[in-house]
Structure formats: C-alpha cells, structure tokens
Design an enzyme around this catalytic site. Structure first.
Site, PDB file in Angstrom:
ATOM      1  N   ASP A  83       0.796  -1.225   0.000  1.00 24.42           N
ATOM      2  CA  ASP A  83       0.000   0.000   0.000  1.00 24.42           C
ATOM      3  C   ASP A  83       0.828   1.275   0.000  1.00 24.42           C
ATOM      4  OD1 ASP A  83       0.838  -0.479   2.599  1.00 24.42           O
ATOM      5  OD2 ASP A  83      -1.166  -0.488   3.472  1.00 24.42           O
ATOM      6  N   ASP A 453       2.992   0.687  13.493  1.00 19.65           N
ATOM      7  CA  ASP A 453       2.277  -0.595  13.623  1.00 19.65           C
ATOM      8  C   ASP A 453       2.986  -1.664  14.447  1.00 19.65           C
ATOM      9  OD1 ASP A 453       0.297   0.466  12.035  1.00 19.65           O
ATOM     10  OD2 ASP A 453       0.794  -0.698  10.262  1.00 19.65           O
TER      11      ASP A 453
END
Length: 744
Positions: A83, A453
């Site tokens: 992404d 993350d």
C-alpha cells in the site's frame, strides 16, 4: 489485529477522510516543490557526491501485502504490491523479493503506493503498475516496463488513485486485455473505468461503462477476464458486477444482492470449468467488514451459485460475534475446480484460508491444520504466539505447483508447499514505516528503531530479523517515543500505542523492558514522544492524540513511578534532552516558532529564541552529541539553523536551502565535529547528505537508484562507525549505507 493492540496505526482510517494514515503525510508549498526536479536527476554542478553501498535492514515484511500475482506462463515469476512501499518481483534463483520502485524521488512520494498490478500473458517481460497512494494528493500514473520492472516508462493518468485508502486490497483493478496486448483497462475510484489502446501511454473513459462515481469512493474495484470476456466490479452501491457486451457494458444478470454481496472484492476464473468465482463483503475493507459471501458464475450458462464456506454472523466458542467479509480468491490452474478463498476482518476467530477441490461444494479451513514457522521473523509472535493472519485480501495458487499457496496479511506473506507447513516468503520485502531511529554509543545493538504498527526493534544484526522480535512488556502498535540517556546509554525509554502500558524503560540498552510503574491518565489516549535526561534521572513525556489534540506534558524523577504536570512546557512539542548537562531540556513550539528552555531538570520552561519558522509540526530540533547547548533546527524549505547557546539564538546555515531531518554520527578521523547527516536540499533535488565540517559543505550520499520516495521522518549516523548512516523510509523499511571506501 488480535496479535497487537487495536489502536491507531499508520494504516488506520482517518475519521471522515476515507484514507489510511501513513507514518506521515509529507507536504511542501508549491514554490518549494517546483524548485526541485520530480525525476530525481543528478544534482546540478557544484554539489559533491560519494558512492555508498545501500542495503535494507532485515525485519521481514512488517506491512500490508495488498496483492500478489503469479505469472501464468513463467515458472517462478511472481509480483507483490504494497500500500505504501512499492511493488516487488520474486527472484526464484535467489529466493527473495526485489524492490521495483526505489528510484521514486522525493517529489513523487505519492507514487510509492501501488493500487494494482497487471502482467501480459503473451509477453512475460511486460509489467504494469497503477501507482498513487492518496486520491487527495494528485493524479496517479501507470508505470510500464518491458523488462519485468528493471526500468520504467511513466505515463500520467487523468485520475487519482488510493493505494493506501480503504479498498486497497481489492482487485486487481488493472488488466491487460486478453485479446489485444496493447489494450489496458483500469478501474478507478472516482473516474469510472478507463482504457488505453497504446499500452498505457494515453487513457480515456471506457465507452459505455455506466458508473463513474459513487459516495464511498471505491469505484471500480476489479477488472477480470473470463476467457476473452471482461467483467468489472463496482463498489459504490447498486449493481455490483458488469460484463462487457459488444462495445458497451451491462449488469450481469442474476447476480447476488444484499449486504453480503454489496462490494465485489476479488475474482478469479477457472478456465477448465468456465467458472468465475467472486468474493464479496459489505465494504471494500480491509477494515469494517461485518458480512460477506462467495459466489460462482457459470460463464457459459449464466447460472449463479452461492459457495460461501462459512456464513458470517455466528458466535465463536468464546461467545463473541463472528463477523467478517471475504477477500482473496485464487484458482488452481492445474486442478480444475480447486480454489482458495480468504476471510477478512475476522478478529473474533482469526482469519483463515478455505480450500475447495470440488468447485466450492465443500471446504477445508487451512488454518485448522497449519503449522506456522516464524523463526526467521520472530516479531510475528507479537510477544505471544504467531497467528494465521489478519487483513487477508490476497491469495495465490502457483500455476506451476498446486501445493505452493501464498497469502498476504497486514504484516507478511505466508507460503506453503504442502498445505500444512507455512512460513513467511518475505525475504527482501521490507515495508515498515519508520518513525524513530537511535544509534547508541555502546551496547550490543548499533541500532534501535521505532516503527509504525509494530513498535520498537532491537537490531543486534542488520542482516537478519531481530532475534528478540518486537519489544515486549509491553508490546506496542505504533511507537511514538524512543530515547537513551546520553551519559548512561544502557538506560533507554520508549512510548507508544498499546492496550496496556504506554511507556517502558530498559537497563540493558533495549534488550529487555519493564513498563513504567505508573503513567499519566492521558497516556493511554495520547502517548506522545519522550525524552530522558543525560544521566537518566528525569523523564519528560509529551502527549498528543493521533487527531492532533495536544495535552500538558508530564515529568518523572523516579523512573516513572510518579508523574507531575509541567504547565510551562509547550503542549504537543517534542522534548529534547541535552546530551551533556542533565539539568537541561529543550522543546520547539512549532506553532509559534519558539524554542523553550529548561535548566532545572524539566520542572519549568522559559522562551529562548523566537521568530523561527512555524506552522508545521514536522519542524524539529536535534542536539549534537557530546556538546551542551549545540542545537540544529530542520525547518523544511525554511532551511537548516544552528544554535550554540542552548537555543537562545539561531543562525541559518547557508550551505543548504531545505532540511527535513538531521542526525549525527562518528566524526571523521581528522574532524573535530560529529558527522552530520540530513535529508535536505543543497542544489535542485532533495537527497541524503553528510557533512564532516559542521555543515559548511555537504556530500550527497544516496543516488538516483536509491531514493524511496519520502524519507523525512528519521535519520541517524552511527557513533561508532564513521560514515555509517541509518535512514527511515515511509514504506521501504530501514535503509543503511557505508561509504564504498570504508565498509566495515
């Protein structure tokens, strides 16, 4: 994800924006951007350069694999897309992924996200990428290659793409027409279906396609060929699947309807049985899906059959609602009627891959018999035990090996060769968004990193994934702070998003951790950056919510056992400890352009220099190691500034006109000042530079093949190795380099 705290992360949807948040959203005024070349061409005459050997520090994946595609005719040839971190080609003879977009320059950062991949079955060397990370950041492009991604031709699109927005795991949205290799089809989010008759050079709206724009911004979610018949999925409500008919497009008769078949996510065609399999969900994902289904279309008779493995909406053994959608789908080219489909967003019972050998009449959950081996990427244990996956929106069956199956997750790409044993097939693919880098002057690790993350990593080796995995006790999602005591580097602190404690300290340089005994109440909702005094006696913690709301900083003088508010500290600023004097702290108020100073161990702050660049929270100050009060201010297109009086006054450095981030490393043998590293602009482009003369002159140390889009978040030299640099990227992990003439 069940393995890690479900707190705001770089790919969490921004409220009301409909896009996913990367580590940062870089920006520059048009005047500044226009002064640099978008191609990343060599700097103009007058700049100096030094060859460096660039490598990627190994962690192993760490980001969302949004698509994987095997070439149907060439054994061992496969591609993966991400992404925010570009695309990769699998090299079978070296068993690793090769990055294909590292040449992307600073000004083209938005093109690092890959919305879709297409290969040409008739011409195996041809490869196409639809690139564009955010629809709000300008139009995308289609990259065309005739050598499997070694070189590219860039063709502008009349449409914006959203590789890091909701729906990024759908697809593929790009297709080479099976009847004409010169014709391409591209599904867009806001501009309907586009087509090109000249291999991507020019684009126009597809004739007769009825849908152009919808409320959710998903648009055309997929384009797939069933033989020579084309199908296109629509994700914005109403008719979900269209078929090309003559020169136009029409709704496919008899197609499923309802919430569980609202958005077509992916599709795959079984040539032997003439069956088109389509996975559906109520939203495009990867978040927020609560229901979904799988359907089979007999393309000869037009008959639809539901073949959903498990209906969402049940109850798990623990009593939780078992809600999810369906995602990836792939058919076995060697075994008619054999296929796999994945669940997605199944947090209660963990996502799985279902396999059928009879066209979807019966299914087996591969998760139930899976033996996972993550020994080469220990962070996937998430501080406990590895799970089968989450955010599974892509899966592939190798067309040359029926038992070689891969599927992407939010952090890795798992693979099996026997349907039982699974291991990450991830070597060479590094996608972390790096937000913090520190290189301590002593200890076993030369580098600690704070990541989007996946928390904090302790890098004893740069060529293998950290053996300790993610820093635990506690495990973080996104790291927000990382610092060591300059005079006592074994004492290290970190902060970040977590469902438990949001701060921790270490007495062994970051190998092991313990949570602070207490934390301010606001820490759970807004865990911002932290600083530790040079001797480790004082902690200063700033608080900022992911939506930008700021709160009062707090201070601890007992290792985090108790905390007191510091009213005079500028809210939301990043605290900075003096590396020599334990009583001194600094903070830069980016809202007012004021440097604040403390000489009483952070108890109170007073204004120092004023009238400095303001209005951008990415402006930042750094302290030169081994020197008290020697500060450097990176203010983007407002330049690089230095203070030698502890922040009372600053002088602009005339050797560069833009500076985005600064770090320090070991001084050259004949130099009396630490090596300075920065991402900045000395001539026409933004690049990575080093100065061995306190900023009087700069060497460019990266080259056009190593640019990685936006790199303005983190940089550090190594205090033990002159010339070594560590660079954080926004989607291509940690890059590091040594001068060619002094590799360790």
């Amino acid at each position: 994800m069940t393995e890690a705290p479900r707190t705001p992360r770089r790919r969490t949807v921004l409220a009301g924006a409909g896009v996913a948040a990367a580590a940062v959203l870089p920006g520059a005024p048009a005047a500044a951007a226009s002064a640099r070349t978008a191609s990343g061409s060599p700097a103009t005459a007058g700049s100096a350069a030094q060859p460096h050997r660039w490598r990627t520090a190994v962690i192993g994946g760490t980001g969302f694999i949004t698509g994987v595609l095997f070439h149907p005719r060439v054994k061992g040839l496969a591609y993966a897309r991400t992404d925010i971190g570009g695309a990769y080609r699998w090299e079978q003879w070296t068993s690793q992924w090769v990055p294909l977009n590292d040449r992307t320059g600073w000004d083209d950062w938005n093109l690092m996200g890959v919305e879709a991949i297409a290969v040409d079955e008739a011409h195996p060397d041809r490869l196409y990428l639809a690139v564009g990370t955010y629809t709000t950041s300008g139009n995308g492009a289609v990259l065309c290659s005739g050598d499997r991604g070694a070189t590219w031709t860039r063709n502008a699109l009349p449409a914006a793409l959203g590789a890091n927005e909701n729906g990024r795991g759908t697809g593929e949205r790009l297709l080479v027409d099976p009847g004409d290799s010169d014709t391409l089809w591209l599904g867009t989010r806001h501009d309907g279906l586009l087509t090109s008759a000249d291999r991507g050079n020019t684009w126009a709206a597809a004739t007769g396609f009825p849908a152009v724009q919808g409320a959710s911004g998903q648009g055309v979610t997929l384009v797939v060929a069933a033989g020579r018949t084309l199908y296109a999925g629509w994700g914005d409500g109403g008719t979900a699947l269209y078929r090309r008919s003559g020169s136009g497009w029409a709704a496919v008769p008899g197609q499923p309807s309802g919430e569980s078949a609202k958005v077509p996510v992916r599709a795959a065609y079984d040539r032997a049985t003439h069956a088109l399999y389509v996975t559906y969900a109520d939203t495009a994902g990867p978040n927020d899906q609560t229901t979904g289904s799988v359907h089979r279309l007999n393309t000869l008779t037009g008959r639809w059959t539901e073949v959903t493995p498990v209906q969402p909406g049940g109850v798990t053994a623990g009593g939780a609602a078992d809600t999810f959608g369906y995602g990836g789908v792939s058919v076995d080219a060697r075994r008619p009627g054999t296929l796999v489909v994945s669940t997605n967003n199944r947090w209660s019972d963990t996502d799985t891959l279902f396999r059928s050998t009879d066209g979807g009449r019966n299914w087996t959950s591969l998760k139930d018999t899976a033996v996972l081996d993550v020994s080469r990427t220990p962070y996937l244990n998430w501080g406990t035990t590895a799970k089968f996956g989450w955010w599974i929106q892509t899966a592939g069956i190798d067309p040359h090996d029926s038992e070689h199956i891969v599927y992407g997750t939010g952090a890795t790409l798992y693979a099996t060769h026997d349907l039982i044993r699974w291991t990450p097939q991830i070597r060479g693919l590094e996608e972390s968004a790096v937000v913090l880098l520190v290189s301590p002057p002593a200890g076993r690790a030369h580098l600690l990193s704070g990541l989007g993350d996946i928390g904090v990593m302790y890098h004893e080796s740069l060529t293998s994934s950290p053996s300790l995995g993610m820093a635990s006790n506690p495990v973080f999602g996104t790291a927000t702070g990382l610092a060591f005591a300059a005079l006592k580097p074994s004492y290290t602190v970190r902060t970040g998003w977590s469902s438990g404690s949001n701060g921790a300290c270490s007495d062994d340089g970051g190998r092991t951790w313990r949570p602070f005994a207490a934390q301010p109440e606001i820490a759970a909702a807004a865990p911002g950056p932290i600083a530790v005094s040079a001797d480790g006696s004082t902690l200063l913690w700033s608080f900022i919510h992911w939506d930008g709301t700021t709160y009062a900083a707090h201070r601890s003088t007992d290792g985090g056992a108790s905390w007191a508010e510091v009213p005079s500290f500028p809210r939301g600023a990043t605290p900075l400890a003096d590396p020599v004097d334990p009583s001194r702290f600094h903070a830069y108020d980016t809202g007012t352009g004021t440097v604040f100073l403390s000489t009483d161990c952070g108890a109170t702050f007073t204004a120092g220099a004023t009238g400095l660049p303001s209005g951008d929270n990415q402006f930042r100050i750094a302290a030169a190691p081994g020197r008290s009060g020697d500060l450097w201010l990176s203010a983007k297109w407002n330049g690089l500034h230095r203070s030698t009086d502890g922040g009372v006054t600053f002088t602009r450095i005339g050797s560069c006109w833009a500076s985005y981030v600064v770090g320090f490393g070991k001084a050259a043998e004949s130099a009396g000042y630490p090596a300075i590293f920065q991402v900045g602009s000395t001539e026409t482009i933004t690049a990575v530079h080093r100065s061995d003369d306190a900023g009087a002159s700069w060497l460019r140390i990266n080259d056009d093949a190593h640019q990685w889009g936006w790199t303005g978040a983190a940089i550090s030299g190594d205090p033990r190795i002159h010339g070594r640099v560590y660079l954080g990227t926004n989607g291509r992990g940690i890059q590091y380099a040594d001068p060619e003439w002094e590799r360790p």
